[in-house]
Design an enzyme around this catalytic site. Structure first.
Site, PDB file in Angstrom:
ATOM      1  N   GLY A 171       8.162   4.367  11.187  1.00 21.17           N
ATOM      2  CA  GLY A 171       9.537   4.184  10.711  1.00 21.17           C
ATOM      3  C   GLY A 171      10.635   4.452  11.720  1.00 21.17           C
TER       4      GLY A 171
ATOM      5  N   ASP B 171      12.763  13.439   3.270  1.00 18.94           N
ATOM      6  CA  ASP B 171      12.832  13.207   1.828  1.00 18.94           C
ATOM      7  C   ASP B 171      12.332  14.466   1.115  1.00 18.94           C
ATOM      8  OD1 ASP B 171      13.105  11.678  -0.546  1.00 18.94           O
ATOM      9  OD2 ASP B 171      11.098  10.847  -0.370  1.00 18.94           O
TER      10      ASP B 171
ATOM     11  N   VAL C 259      15.613   3.439   0.251  1.00 14.36           N
ATOM     12  CA  VAL C 259      16.286   2.587   1.231  1.00 14.36           C
ATOM     13  C   VAL C 259      15.278   1.921   2.176  1.00 14.36           C
ATOM     14  CG1 VAL C 259      18.501   3.786   1.187  1.00 14.36           C
ATOM     15  CG2 VAL C 259      16.695   4.605   2.720  1.00 14.36           C
TER      16      VAL C 259
ATOM     17  N   ASP D 173      10.581   1.085   5.733  1.00 14.74           N
ATOM     18  CA  ASP D 173       9.859   0.026   5.023  1.00 14.74           C
ATOM     19  C   ASP D 173       9.672   0.324   3.554  1.00 14.74           C
ATOM     20  OD1 ASP D 173       7.932   2.202   5.408  1.00 14.74           O
ATOM     21  OD2 ASP D 173       6.454   0.772   4.677  1.00 14.74           O
TER      22      ASP D 173
HETATM   23  P1  IMP Z   1       8.793  13.130   2.974  1.00 13.72           P
HETATM   24  O1  IMP Z   1       7.425  13.486   3.466  1.00 13.72           O
HETATM   25  O2  IMP Z   1       8.852  13.014   1.469  1.00 13.72           O
HETATM   26  O3  IMP Z   1       9.916  13.954   3.532  1.00 13.72           O
HETATM   27  O4  IMP Z   1       9.050  11.636   3.388  1.00 13.72           O
HETATM   28  C1  IMP Z   1       9.115  11.223   4.652  1.00 13.72           C
HETATM   29  C2  IMP Z   1       8.509   9.861   4.779  1.00 13.72           C
HETATM   30  O5  IMP Z   1       8.521   9.115   3.547  1.00 13.72           O
HETATM   31  C3  IMP Z   1       9.358   9.087   5.744  1.00 13.72           C
HETATM   32  O6  IMP Z   1       8.860   9.217   7.052  1.00 13.72           O
HETATM   33  C4  IMP Z   1       9.265   7.677   5.199  1.00 13.72           C
HETATM   34  O7  IMP Z   1       8.169   7.003   5.784  1.00 13.72           O
HETATM   35  C5  IMP Z   1       9.011   7.823   3.724  1.00 13.72           C
HETATM   36  N1  IMP Z   1      10.256   7.641   2.916  1.00 13.72           N
HETATM   37  C6  IMP Z   1      10.887   8.576   2.182  1.00 13.72           C
HETATM   38  N2  IMP Z   1      11.974   8.073   1.570  1.00 13.72           N
HETATM   39  C7  IMP Z   1      12.042   6.778   1.948  1.00 13.72           C
HETATM   40  C8  IMP Z   1      12.963   5.708   1.649  1.00 13.72           C
HETATM   41  O8  IMP Z   1      13.966   5.826   0.925  1.00 13.72           O
HETATM   42  N3  IMP Z   1      12.671   4.509   2.229  1.00 13.72           N
HETATM   43  C9  IMP Z   1      11.600   4.303   3.043  1.00 13.72           C
HETATM   44  N4  IMP Z   1      10.729   5.275   3.347  1.00 13.72           N
HETATM   45  C10 IMP Z   1      10.940   6.500   2.804  1.00 13.72           C
HETATM   46 MG    MG Z   2       7.163   4.678   5.363  1.00 15.02          MG
END
Ligand code: IMP
Ligand code: MG
Length: 201
Positions: free
Chosen positions: A62, A120, A170, A176
């Site tokens: 990403g 996230d 998003v 993606d």
């Molecule tokens: P986390 O582990 O929940 O903090 O999420 C991080 C990963 O989830 C990021 O590196 C993204 O690949 C994916 N992600 C989280 N939210 C989004 C979004 O709104 N759009 C696209 N990818 C997301």
């Molecule tokens: Mg992703």
């Protein structure tokens, strides 16, 4: 996606593939706003890392556009490597993480800047930070383009944040859904029906 009015957003709009033009609800961050903010982040990083042995560790896939724009604006003798991390499935939740590429550069005693596209729930950064700390870098800081603070599960914050955004899914500028939409030049909100019933896989 409604046809925009200003010249800049018309240019972005024209670069959305025709078959995707109904998938995106709105443009959340324009190309111009991304360019300006990324340059400012790069200047801050350059100031903070001057004189240090900087290694940038970027998470695949990403960060591809963000990273390219960020590092072309950092005039320091840095080194760059990647960690591949992927969550199973094509959904919008970060589930079980799998490492698809391991770090090659030795970061022992170095000043590491870990770059990700979006913070996230925090699960990804939490896992990757734990992995990196075992390699005994001198310091690790984190840089993310986007931050969705409302969704946090792990207590992790980034040192450099491009934009704080609301709890919406998003895509674009590297981000993606099911590997699609990464080439959109802006950050846009995907229509919820795209990832609910009948989502493309
Ligand atoms: P986390 O582990 O929940 O903090 O999420 C991080 C990963 O989830 C990021 O590196 C993204 O690949 C994916 N992600 C989280 N939210 C989004 C979004 O709104 N759009 C696209 N990818 C997301
Ligand atoms: Mg992703």
């Amino acid at each position: 996606m409604k046809k925009p009015t200003s010249a800049v957003s018309t240019r972005s709009f024209n670069r959305v593939p025709a078959s995707w033009s109904n998938d995106v609800e709105t443009v959340l961050i324009t190309e111009a706003d991304l360019a300006e903010r990324v340059k400012t982040l790069a200047q801050q990083i350059e100031k903070d890392y001057t004189g240090k042995e900087m290694v940038i560790v970027s998470l695949l896939n990403g960060t591809v556009m963000f990273l390219a724009d960020l590092i072309r604006n950092i005039s320091l003798p840095l080194r760059l490597d990647f960690i591949g991390v992927s969550s199973y499935g094509a959904g919008t939740e970060s589930g079980d993480l799998v490492f698809t590429k391991e770090l090659r550069i030795d970061v022992h005693g170095r000043d590491v800047l870990l770059v990700d596209d979006i913070l996230d729930t925090g699960r990804t950064l939490h896992r990757v930070l734990a992995k990196l700390r075992k390699l005994k870098p001198r310091e690790i800081r984190t840089c993310v383009l986007l931050d969705k603070p409302e969704r946090r599960v792990e207590s992790v914050e980034a040192d450099y944040v491009g934009f704080k955004i609301p709890n919406q899914f998003v895509v674009g500028y590297g981000l993606d859904f099911a590997e699609r939409y990464r080439n959109l030049p802006f950050v846009g909100v995907l229509k919820p029906e795209m990832y609910q019933d009948g989502a493309p896989h």
